[in-house]
Write a protein that holds these residues in place. Sequence first.
Motif, mmCIF file in Angstrom:
data_model
loop_
_atom_site.group_PDB
_atom_site.id
_atom_site.type_symbol
_atom_site.label_atom_id
_atom_site.label_comp_id
_atom_site.label_asym_id
_atom_site.label_seq_id
_atom_site.Cartn_x
_atom_site.Cartn_y
_atom_site.Cartn_z
ATOM 1 N N SER A 152 -6.644 -4.477 -5.633
ATOM 2 C CA SER A 152 -6.807 -5.845 -6.116
ATOM 3 C C SER A 152 -8.253 -6.307 -5.996
ATOM 4 N N THR A 175 -11.515 -2.639 7.640
ATOM 5 C CA THR A 175 -11.935 -2.806 6.246
ATOM 6 C C THR A 175 -10.761 -2.631 5.300
ATOM 7 N N PHE A 176 -9.939 -1.632 5.562
ATOM 8 C CA PHE A 176 -8.801 -1.285 4.707
ATOM 9 C C PHE A 176 -9.284 -0.930 3.308
ATOM 10 N N GLY A 177 -10.317 -0.104 3.289
ATOM 11 C CA GLY A 177 -10.901 0.370 2.043
ATOM 12 C C GLY A 177 -11.614 1.682 2.314
ATOM 13 N N ASN A 183 0.804 -1.224 0.000
ATOM 14 C CA ASN A 183 0.000 0.000 0.000
ATOM 15 C C ASN A 183 0.837 1.275 0.000
ATOM 16 N N GLN A 225 -6.653 2.555 2.025
ATOM 17 C CA GLN A 225 -5.694 1.450 2.180
ATOM 18 C C GLN A 225 -4.432 1.954 2.869
ATOM 19 N N THR A 264 -13.478 -7.478 -0.113
ATOM 20 C CA THR A 264 -13.622 -7.197 1.320
ATOM 21 C C THR A 264 -14.461 -5.953 1.545
ATOM 22 N N THR A 265 -14.192 -4.905 0.772
ATOM 23 C CA THR A 265 -14.952 -3.661 0.903
ATOM 24 C C THR A 265 -16.430 -3.895 0.617
ATOM 25 N N LEU A 321 -8.801 0.842 -5.419
ATOM 26 C CA LEU A 321 -8.307 -0.266 -4.625
ATOM 27 C C LEU A 321 -7.295 -1.057 -5.439
ATOM 28 N N SER A 370 -9.274 -8.797 -4.312
ATOM 29 C CA SER A 370 -9.537 -9.195 -2.922
ATOM 30 C C SER A 370 -9.863 -7.992 -2.051
ATOM 31 N N GLN A 371 -9.192 -6.854 -2.293
ATOM 32 C CA GLN A 371 -9.510 -5.652 -1.520
ATOM 33 C C GLN A 371 -10.917 -5.145 -1.852
#
Length: 528
Positions: free
Chosen positions: A343, A398-400, A169, A297, A349-350, A341, A345-346
């Motif tokens: 990827s 969350t990292f989003g 990130n 992120q 998740t979001t 974002l 996967s990110q």
Amino acid sequence: MPFRGIVLFMPDVAQITVAPARTAELTALIRATGTETRTTVSPLTGADVATVPVSTDQDVLDAFAAARVAQLDWARTPVRRRKKALLRLHDLVLKHQAELLDLIQLESGKARSHAFDEVLHSALTGRYYGRRLSRILGPHRRSGVYPVITSVRQHHQPKGVVGLITPWNYPLSMALVDGLAAVAAGNAVVHKPDSQSPLTALAIIELMHRAGFPKDLWQVVSGAGSVIGSVIIDHADYICFTGSTATGKRIAAQCSQRLIGCSLELGGKNPMIVLPGADVEKAVEGTVTAAFSSAGQLCVSIERVYVHDSIYDRYRDGLAGRLAQMAYGANADWEVEMGTLVSPSQLATTQKHVADALDHGATLVSGGHARPDIAPWFHEPTVLEDVPESALCFAEETFGPVVSLYRYRSIGEAVQAANDTPYGLNASVWGPSRRARQVATRIKAGTVNVNEGFAATFGSIGAPMGGMKESGTGRRQGAEGLLRFTETQSIGVQRVIPVGGPSFLSKRTFGALLTVGLIGLRRFTRRA
């Protein structure tokens, strides 16, 4: 209604690319002798970026062997020469920022202005240690057991070879702010950048060579952390890791088996408190930066906002209105306020966190949708309210680009809610400065920013930065960020008589004289 925002498409800057010949130059810096490769993909377009060689276990061992040879010579290098290399690197980072910005964006998908934060952070790190290295490393004089006849000096010896494992990130900042402190202290580095973003890290290492750092001092290996990460931990003298709490715990456990130290910057569920009396417009603007920089992120990104009931409605409506005017895109336009974002996967998740919150009764204030028309894994900045404790995003990171709003009535209630988390990385307090500072001291987080989201501490290189609780251990930046890569050594010199007293006095007599002297000294210092 969910907003659609302002999308900036700039035909002349929409495509950020790196030439194949340039990728070959950079990937040649990786120590890899096998035939296995992997292809990196840009989140800006979903297109392939580079074919990257994958290191074998033996490559990692060879990297450590070369690094140990280089470290012995580097540790004997005068501090003044190290300082000159650090300051030259500062200049080179700024001079070559155009390529660094392109690579950061190409590999991470963030907006150009957020990529510039990394360039600035890296340059400031080189300047800080370049100017203060002698003062930090010493040697420092300490008080001896007896005045005059006992002298003690404290030295800081390098650990040896540091294993550095960095995330995708912030591919430039997280590599340099840690690794540069390690080599400034006299260590060598074996570095495993994330598989998503190797080119950015390789470009800065190339600049380090030009600045005067020995080529074998910073070794780069490539591959999955689950494969070569254990080999790095098994052979390093110290580990520096940035990533998830779950992985950090496994690394700490492995380090403990060898009794080596580690510094870990891990996850966070970072809170913001907006106090009564806060400037609502400034708090709204601060939230945009604090929650949506790098599309959320960022380990220190704000994901929870607690707003006093008296101003909650104005704040919520103001934030929704501001986001409706927010500019976002996937290009090199400096006016873009949020990129994509990184990827699938990110993005997954979001989307999962947003859908789960809504299923549990949360209200969507703004955003909420993926936008593949902008970039393959782009997600709108999203604001939720009425998020119940049963929702995933209530407590999980969350990292989003998702932030949840909560009302409160008393300051104590807000502080308790902010601290009600296993994490303690970063926090933010908005309001009249004196009152906000008082509230800040009550929050259990390694950094707390007043009337700012995270940049006041993140950008102040002299201020230590790290997490409490499950957000990690150790500190980067400042003197602490460099001294973690050293072993403290005290050297004492005794003159005239031994510590145990002269041979012509009995132990009893010497003990009595020493007792009288200590009592007199205590009385003298008390009067002083």
